[in-house]
Write a protein that holds these residues in place. Structure first.
Motif, short mmCIF file in Angstrom:
data_model
loop_
_atom_site.label_atom_id
_atom_site.label_comp_id
_atom_site.label_asym_id
_atom_site.label_seq_id
_atom_site.Cartn_x
_atom_site.Cartn_y
_atom_site.Cartn_z
N UNK A 199 32.73 49.66 39.51
CA UNK A 199 33.65 49.53 38.40
C UNK A 199 34.95 48.89 38.85
N UNK A 200 35.49 48.09 37.97
CA UNK A 200 36.80 47.50 38.15
C UNK A 200 37.81 48.38 37.41
N UNK A 201 39.00 48.54 37.97
CA UNK A 201 40.04 49.35 37.33
C UNK A 201 41.38 48.65 37.43
N UNK A 202 42.22 48.95 36.47
CA UNK A 202 43.58 48.41 36.45
C UNK A 202 44.55 49.57 36.24
N UNK A 203 45.66 49.52 36.96
CA UNK A 203 46.67 50.55 36.79
C UNK A 203 48.05 49.97 37.08
N UNK A 204 49.01 50.37 36.26
CA UNK A 204 50.38 49.89 36.46
C UNK A 204 51.05 50.60 37.63
N UNK A 205 50.44 51.66 38.11
CA UNK A 205 51.00 52.43 39.23
C UNK A 205 50.12 52.28 40.47
N UNK A 206 50.71 51.79 41.56
CA UNK A 206 49.97 51.69 42.82
C UNK A 206 49.57 53.07 43.32
N UNK A 207 50.46 54.02 43.13
CA UNK A 207 50.16 55.38 43.56
C UNK A 207 48.95 55.95 42.83
N UNK A 208 48.90 55.75 41.55
CA UNK A 208 47.76 56.23 40.77
C UNK A 208 46.49 55.50 41.16
N UNK A 209 46.60 54.20 41.39
CA UNK A 209 45.43 53.40 41.75
C UNK A 209 44.81 53.88 43.05
N UNK A 210 45.62 54.26 44.01
CA UNK A 210 45.11 54.59 45.33
C UNK A 210 44.91 56.08 45.59
N UNK A 211 45.16 56.90 44.58
CA UNK A 211 44.98 58.34 44.76
C UNK A 211 44.04 58.94 43.73
N UNK A 212 43.11 58.14 43.22
CA UNK A 212 42.08 58.68 42.35
C UNK A 212 42.33 58.61 40.87
N UNK A 213 43.36 57.92 40.45
CA UNK A 213 43.60 57.76 39.03
C UNK A 213 44.44 58.89 38.46
N UNK A 261 30.11 54.53 41.86
CA UNK A 261 29.48 55.82 41.65
C UNK A 261 27.97 55.68 41.77
N UNK A 262 27.40 56.43 42.67
CA UNK A 262 25.95 56.47 42.84
C UNK A 262 25.40 57.67 42.08
N UNK A 263 24.14 57.61 41.68
CA UNK A 263 23.55 58.74 40.95
C UNK A 263 23.68 60.05 41.72
N UNK A 264 24.19 61.05 41.04
CA UNK A 264 24.33 62.36 41.66
C UNK A 264 25.56 62.52 42.52
N UNK A 265 26.31 61.45 42.66
CA UNK A 265 27.52 61.50 43.50
C UNK A 265 28.78 61.42 42.64
N UNK A 266 29.87 61.87 43.22
CA UNK A 266 31.15 61.71 42.55
C UNK A 266 31.62 60.27 42.65
N UNK A 267 32.51 59.91 41.76
CA UNK A 267 33.10 58.58 41.81
C UNK A 267 33.86 58.42 43.12
N UNK A 268 33.75 57.27 43.71
CA UNK A 268 34.37 57.00 45.02
C UNK A 268 35.31 55.80 44.91
N UNK A 269 36.45 55.93 45.50
CA UNK A 269 37.41 54.83 45.58
C UNK A 269 36.92 53.83 46.62
N UNK A 270 36.84 52.56 46.24
CA UNK A 270 36.41 51.51 47.16
C UNK A 270 37.61 50.80 47.77
N UNK A 271 38.50 50.34 46.91
CA UNK A 271 39.66 49.63 47.42
C UNK A 271 40.55 49.16 46.29
N UNK A 272 41.73 48.68 46.65
CA UNK A 272 42.69 48.23 45.65
C UNK A 272 43.55 47.12 46.22
N UNK A 273 44.18 46.38 45.31
CA UNK A 273 45.05 45.27 45.71
C UNK A 273 46.31 45.33 44.87
N UNK A 274 47.43 45.00 45.51
CA UNK A 274 48.71 45.04 44.82
C UNK A 274 48.83 43.92 43.80
#
Length: 124
Positions: free
Chosen positions: A95-109, A39-52
């Motif tokens: 930011x680092x994130x963790x999610x038990x759902x791949x779908x949730x991880x890759x579609x914005x939480x 997330x950059x100042x003034x911008x919305x949070x952006x998804x960078x990438x994820x790993x299974x």
């Protein structure tokens, strides 16, 4: 208590490289998809990438595809973000994130857990 702690941020010149790390504790790391957001100042949070969970699969946002690489070491409970060919527009808090759902991880939480972030600044 789950903790995700990012490190490796800093100041880098455009065209340079940086590697971020995220160390996880308090969760069964190998059961969670891991990802990076920014997330950059003034911008919305952006998804960078994820790993299974196994590390066999990755998924990236269009703006970083071909330049950034995510990897993980389940033995060390750590996920990495290798950033190459950095651009000014990559400046953000990562930011680092963790999610038990791949779908949730890759579609914005929403994400199960998220770290406090590390600043990356790309200069000209």
């Amino acid at each position: 208590q789950v903790q995700l702690v990012e490190s490796g941020g800093g100041l880098v010149q455009a065209g340079g490289s940086l590697r971020l790390s995220c160390s996880a504790s308090g969760l069964t790391f190998s059961r969670y998809s891991m990802g990076w957001l920014r997330q950059a100042p003034g911008n919305e949070r952006e998804f960078v990438g994820a790993i299974t969970v196994s590390g066999a699969g990755t998924f990236y946002g269009d703006s970083v595809k071909g330049r950034f690489t995510i990897s993980r070491d389940n033995a060390k409970n750590t996920v990495y973000l290798q950033m190459n060919s950095l651009k000014l527009e990559d400046t953000a808090v990562y930011y680092c994130a963790a999610d038990s759902s791949w779908g949730s991880m890759t579609t914005g939480g929403p994400y199960d857990y998220r770290g406090q972030g590390t600043q990356v600044t790309v200069s000209s």
